[in-house]
Scaffold this motif. Structure first.
Motif: not given
Length: 403
Positions: A137-138, A141, A342-343, A346, A350, A394
């Motif tokens: 999941t992390q 994306i 959006d990024y 995300d 997460t 991330h």
């Protein structure tokens, strides 16, 4: 073939299988789901040329047999049936589905034209289902969706001893996580360092992670290998969660050297509440036009003051928004950095935990978001660089702004 099974369990299984069926199959039989009844179980299989989904269900089998039925139509029918027993009877080329108050008749597909699914390889090891789903999941994306660059649609899994590193990127962001696992034993394709890797389709792994029941404690991994003149290469990955098994081909492994992309040092760090920041980004992003960024200005506090994050979107004669949140900012001066909203969202949804830390250097160099402990402070900032077991990173590329 004649059997009876639970409608809800069957419908849930068919829904999971149809997610990986081809939307436009090259031959009609590839849109089918194969049912094989034997003993006290029925096995359901759906596949395309890349992914095979397989599940085993408990059933009261009165007559053994095998049938190929239209997959999505079968799933649509069973999803709308009320809870209760479902009887399936196949005679010649006709299948009759009988529920508590409904009866449906389907024509079967030619079973002889359906290609045999690949056999699952030997088990390579197992790991916590929660650890696997959180890692997928992390990271998934951040994978791309451009099929013309297959590597960017993949998720790389690197096996080193009792650890697995996961990574995905679409060039504009990169997500990485690491987890522990229990290898089943030595592998034939490991090199002298005991390490090997594969790249699997990220969307396939993400769909699998969504369908894993929370009651399942462990999943098992199996890896297909093929001997070549240059050594043994990985050709497929099988993942079993409870009674469900997914087998997928792997992509050509020309993945980027992602560890070199993750910066190890920064000049500023911002600690803030993850949920509050995500909500603020959503609010200010409502006025952001397409492809326009959200700007974050991180300002250190004076004296004992913590500091703040100011979010801005829109400017000039167009709609604009501004919001300020408290934050702990470790920097010598304010820093403004802009991201695709959006990024940024995300990354925020997460990153695990209630607080996050955004490591930055300047407005054009990559920023890295990591989870932060509740008691993290100036002296205990979370580390950057490649993640260790249980950790997550991330990376976000800033958007250049002219004003």
């Amino acid at each position: 073939m004649k059997l009876t099974l639970d409608t809800k369990t069957f419908a849930d299984t068919l829904g999971w299988i149809t997610r990986n069926l081809p939307s436009h199959p090259p031959v009609p039989v590839m849109a089918g789901i194969k049912l094989t009844a034997s003993g006290d179980t029925v096995q359901a299989v759906g596949r395309d040329w890349e992914v095979t989904s397989r599940a085993v269900l408990d059933a009261d089998v009165a007559q053994d047999g095998t049938v190929l039925l239209p997959g999505r139509l079968l799933a649509d029918i069973t999803r709308q049936l009320p809870t209760g027993p479902l009887q399936i009877v196949v005679e010649d080329a006709t299948c009759i589905l009988t529920g508590p108050r409904s009866t449906f008749t389907l024509q079967t597909l030619p079973l002889d034209d359906y290609p045999d699914p690949p056999q699952p390889p030997d088990e390579a090891g197992r790991m916590s289902a929660e650890a696997f789903t959180s890692a997928i999941t992390q990271t998934a994306i951040a994978a791309g969706h451009d099929s013309t660059v297959p590597m960017l649609t993949g998720l790389r899994m690197e096996f080193t001893g009792d650890q697995i590193a996961f990574a995905a990127t679409d060039r504009y962001r990169l997500a990485a996580a690491a987890r522990t696992w229990e290898p089943a034993g030595s592998t034939d394709d490991t090199d002298d360092s005991g390490e090997y890797a594969l790249v699997a389709p990220a969307a396939t792994l993400a769909n699998l992670a969504k369908g894993i029941d929370r009651s399942i404690e462990h999943i098992t991994l199996a890896i297909s290998r093929h001997a070549t003149d240059n050594g043994t290469v990985v050709t497929g990955l099988s993942i079993t969660a409870g009674t469900r098994t997914l087998h997928t081909r792997v992509l050509e492994d020309n993945f980027v050297k992602w560890r070199k992309i993750l910066p190890a040092t920064f000049t500023a760090s911002t600690l803030a509440d993850t949920g509050e920041l995500a909500a603020a980004v959503r609010r200010v992003a409502t006025v952001a036009e397409r492809n326009t960024p959200v700007r974050l200005t991180c300002t250190p506090g004076g004296g004992d003051a913590e500091g703040e994050i100011e979010l801005q979107a829109g400017h000039g004669d167009a709609a604009a928004a501004r919001e300020t949140l408290p934050a702990l900012v470790t920097a010598t001066k304010p820093l403004t950095i802009a991201f695709n909203p959006d990024y940024l969202l995300d990354a925020l949804i997460t990153v695990p935990g209630e607080r996050m830390c955004l490591h930055t250097t300047d407005s054009v160099k990559p920023a890295v978001m990591v989870p932060a402990p509740a008691d993290a402070g100036v002296e205990t900032l979370p580390a950057s660089g490649a993640p260790g077991p249980g950790e997550h990173r991330h990376l976000l590329m800033p958007v250049r702004v002219t004003s």
